[in-house]
Design a protein around this motif. Structure first.
Motif, mmCIF file in Angstrom:
data_model
loop_
_atom_site.group_PDB
_atom_site.id
_atom_site.type_symbol
_atom_site.label_atom_id
_atom_site.label_comp_id
_atom_site.label_asym_id
_atom_site.label_seq_id
_atom_site.Cartn_x
_atom_site.Cartn_y
_atom_site.Cartn_z
ATOM 1 N N THR A 140 40.100 43.889 82.309
ATOM 2 C CA THR A 140 39.763 45.198 82.855
ATOM 3 C C THR A 140 40.451 46.282 82.038
ATOM 4 O O THR A 140 41.438 46.031 81.343
ATOM 5 N N GLU A 141 39.955 47.500 82.131
ATOM 6 C CA GLU A 141 40.541 48.616 81.395
ATOM 7 C C GLU A 141 42.000 48.831 81.791
ATOM 8 O O GLU A 141 42.844 49.160 80.970
ATOM 9 N N ASP A 142 42.305 48.618 83.066
ATOM 10 C CA ASP A 142 43.670 48.815 83.534
ATOM 11 C C ASP A 142 44.639 47.752 83.012
ATOM 12 O O ASP A 142 45.831 48.002 82.887
ATOM 13 N N GLU A 143 44.145 46.540 82.723
ATOM 14 C CA GLU A 143 45.000 45.451 82.229
ATOM 15 C C GLU A 143 45.231 45.508 80.720
ATOM 16 O O GLU A 143 46.201 44.969 80.222
ATOM 17 N N ALA A 144 44.324 46.156 79.997
ATOM 18 C CA ALA A 144 44.316 46.106 78.536
ATOM 19 C C ALA A 144 45.517 46.806 77.908
ATOM 20 O O ALA A 144 45.966 47.852 78.374
ATOM 21 N N VAL A 145 46.036 46.195 76.841
ATOM 22 C CA VAL A 145 47.103 46.783 76.031
ATOM 23 C C VAL A 145 46.557 47.061 74.638
ATOM 24 O O VAL A 145 45.517 46.550 74.248
ATOM 25 N N ARG A 146 47.272 47.887 73.910
ATOM 26 C CA ARG A 146 46.944 48.130 72.501
ATOM 27 C C ARG A 146 48.258 48.295 71.745
ATOM 28 O O ARG A 146 49.285 48.642 72.322
ATOM 29 N N LEU A 147 48.201 48.037 70.461
ATOM 30 C CA LEU A 147 49.385 48.187 69.615
ATOM 31 C C LEU A 147 49.715 49.663 69.445
ATOM 32 O O LEU A 147 48.822 50.491 69.275
ATOM 33 N N LYS A 148 50.988 49.972 69.496
ATOM 34 C CA LYS A 148 51.424 51.328 69.203
ATOM 35 C C LYS A 148 51.201 51.595 67.720
ATOM 36 O O LYS A 148 51.134 50.657 66.908
#
Length: 109
Positions: free
Chosen positions: A23-31
């Protein structure tokens, strides 16, 4: 005939279990400028015995495009990640298991 039906049902169940998206709320991305690995230690997939380097754990990372394969990361991986969602109050968190999970959850302050 029953064996064929069982195989079809097993395939449907397996497809359903593996189709769980992120889900969009669970997703992470690299700084900006970060990677999942640290300098001098290559990013490796997990084996049945775990990870090569001491301090690493086997985790699936919940990116916006889906879960990563199980990879070996250090426990400070959340310092290099940020939550994809723009909603306030979310943080990167590690969940135990084999493999574990790296995803965002709503803070429980």
């Amino acid at each position: 005939m029953r064996g064929r039906i069982r195989r079809i049902l097993a395939g449907v169940v397996l497809a359903g279990l593996t189709a769980c998206g992120v889900t969009e709320d669970e997703a992470v991305r690299l700084k900006e400028g970060q990677t999942l690995s640290i300098p001098g230690v290559p990013l490796e997939g997990c084996t049945t015995f775990g990870c090569t380097y001491e301090g690493q754990v086997c985790m699936e990372v919940f990116f916006e495009y889906g879960r990563s394969p199980a990879v070996c990361v250090f426990l400070d991986v959340c310092e290099r990640l940020e939550c994809q969602t723009q909603k306030p109050g979310y943080k990167c968190t590690l969940f135990d298991g084999f493999p574990g999970q790296v995803k965002c959850i709503e803070r429980d302050d």
